[in-house]
Design an enzyme around this catalytic site. Structure first.
Site, short mmCIF file in Angstrom:
data_model
loop_
_atom_site.label_atom_id
_atom_site.label_comp_id
_atom_site.label_asym_id
_atom_site.label_seq_id
_atom_site.Cartn_x
_atom_site.Cartn_y
_atom_site.Cartn_z
N ASP A 1 0.87 -1.17 0.00
CA ASP A 1 0.00 0.00 0.00
C ASP A 1 0.91 1.23 0.00
OD1 ASP A 1 -2.34 1.69 0.51
OD2 ASP A 1 -1.61 1.81 2.57
N MET A 2 0.36 2.38 -0.35
CA MET A 2 1.21 3.56 -0.44
C MET A 2 1.03 4.51 0.75
SD MET A 2 3.22 3.27 -3.04
CE MET A 2 3.74 4.89 -3.60
N ASP A 3 -0.11 5.21 0.83
CA ASP A 3 -0.30 6.21 1.89
C ASP A 3 -0.35 5.54 3.27
OD1 ASP A 3 -0.58 8.53 0.17
OD2 ASP A 3 -2.47 7.63 -0.47
N SER B 1 -3.00 0.06 -4.13
CA SER B 1 -3.41 1.30 -3.49
C SER B 1 -4.82 1.71 -3.92
CB SER B 1 -2.42 2.41 -3.86
OG SER B 1 -2.88 3.68 -3.44
N GLY B 2 -5.46 2.50 -3.08
CA GLY B 2 -6.72 3.11 -3.47
C GLY B 2 -6.54 4.26 -4.43
N LYS C 1 -8.24 -5.04 -3.20
CA LYS C 1 -6.82 -5.18 -3.56
C LYS C 1 -6.40 -6.64 -3.69
CE LYS C 1 -5.41 -0.87 -1.27
NZ LYS C 1 -4.47 -0.28 -0.29
N ASP D 1 -2.16 -0.45 6.02
CA ASP D 1 -2.50 0.26 7.26
C ASP D 1 -3.98 0.60 7.39
OD1 ASP D 1 -2.46 3.77 6.84
OD2 ASP D 1 -2.42 2.32 5.21
N ASN E 1 -9.03 -0.79 3.66
CA ASN E 1 -9.01 -1.31 2.29
C ASN E 1 -7.82 -2.25 2.04
OD1 ASN E 1 -7.08 0.73 2.43
ND2 ASN E 1 -7.63 1.67 0.48
#
Length: 270
Positions: free
Chosen positions: A9-11, A44-45, A192, A215, A218
């Site tokens: 995931d990114m953020d 990622s979203g 995901k 985190d 999602n």
């Protein structure tokens, strides 16, 4: 047990709170990953165009599971697109527009769309997450393929709104938290983990050979599907409780620390 895929995931996970990562350190790791036959995916979203911008050097070699799994691009190939029907899209929009205190991004393949009437502060926030953002007078009559809706709302009504939306729009969308005080409305089943499954089939990788990091709400499916699912220290307690493994804080390069352990075959990868 060998690791063949690392998905991040990114953020709040791979990126620190100012939306950066240690690029030289990661690119050195990525070179070692290639030597060891380990693939890399971004799950990622966020919008594909934004995700691509973080990895221009290797974008044609890795996989992007964008918009929470509704758009999958692998080694430059556009592999999968989820899509709301026009009727589903209109049903969601009509309902959301009746709700006060909610700002909407309609997430399409070409653009993320927001209303011209929204406050400038929200437009600035949206632009941080959507590299291709278009202001429109209305959400109706837009010619695009729509993957999801991203909602911005006050934290104190987030939980009750999640429940209410799940009931009102059951069968059309699934509400998930996206990790930064907002809600994503995704197409049922297109999370995901489903996007990673598509990538894994292409690359011949089993779930037990996958390491994932996340985190937020999602990320739940991919954290539990993978053989090695790592929740970040900064994740909410319920997310950490679901994951088999724990990583450090996103502001302390914790994902890169775990990748080092993978590459060096340290516990739990030995």
């Amino acid at each position: 047990m060998s690791v063949k895929l690392i998905a991040v995931d990114m953020d709040g996970t791979f990126l620190d709170d100012v939306k950066q990562y240690n690029r030289p350190r990661f690119l050195a790791q990525y070179a070692r990953m290639k030597e060891q036959g380990i693939r890399f995916a971004v799950a990622s979203g966020n919008q594909y165009y934004q995700l691509y911008s973080f990895f221009p050097e290797i974008a044609q070699e890795i996989a992007f599971v964008a918009d929470n799994g509704a758009w999958v691009v692998c080694e430059g190939d556009d592999m999968f697109n989820g899509e709301f029907t026009v009727q589903q899209y209109n049903t969601v929009v009509d309902h959301l527009l009746t709700l006060p205190d909610i700002e909407i991004i309609a997430c399409g393949k070409q653009w993320g769309y927001i209303l011209k009437s929204y406050h400038p502060s929200f437009k600035l926030l949206a632009a941080r997450y959507y590299h291709r953002l278009k202001e429109v007078d209305s959400f109706t009559g837009i010619d695009d393929v729509f993957f999801k809706f991203a909602l911005n709302l006050p934290d104190d009504i987030l939980a009750e709104t999640m429940i209410a939306l799940g009931e009102s729009l059951e069968g059309i969308v699934v509400p998930v938290t996206s990790g930064h005080g907002s809600i994503d409305l995704i197409i049922p089943g297109l999370h995901k983990a489903n996007g990673l499954r598509i990538v894994q089939e292409r690359w011949g990788i089993e779930d037990h050979e996958v390491v994932t990091f996340g985190d937020g709400g999602n990320d739940i499916e991919m954290l539990t599907q993978a053989g090695y699912g790592f929740a970040m220290q900064n994740a909410p307690e319920n997310i950490r409780a679901l994951a088999r493994y724990q990583a450090g804080h996103n502001n302390h390069q914790a994902v890169l620390d775990v990748i080092d352990k993978v590459l060096n075959r340290e516990a739990p990868f030995n």
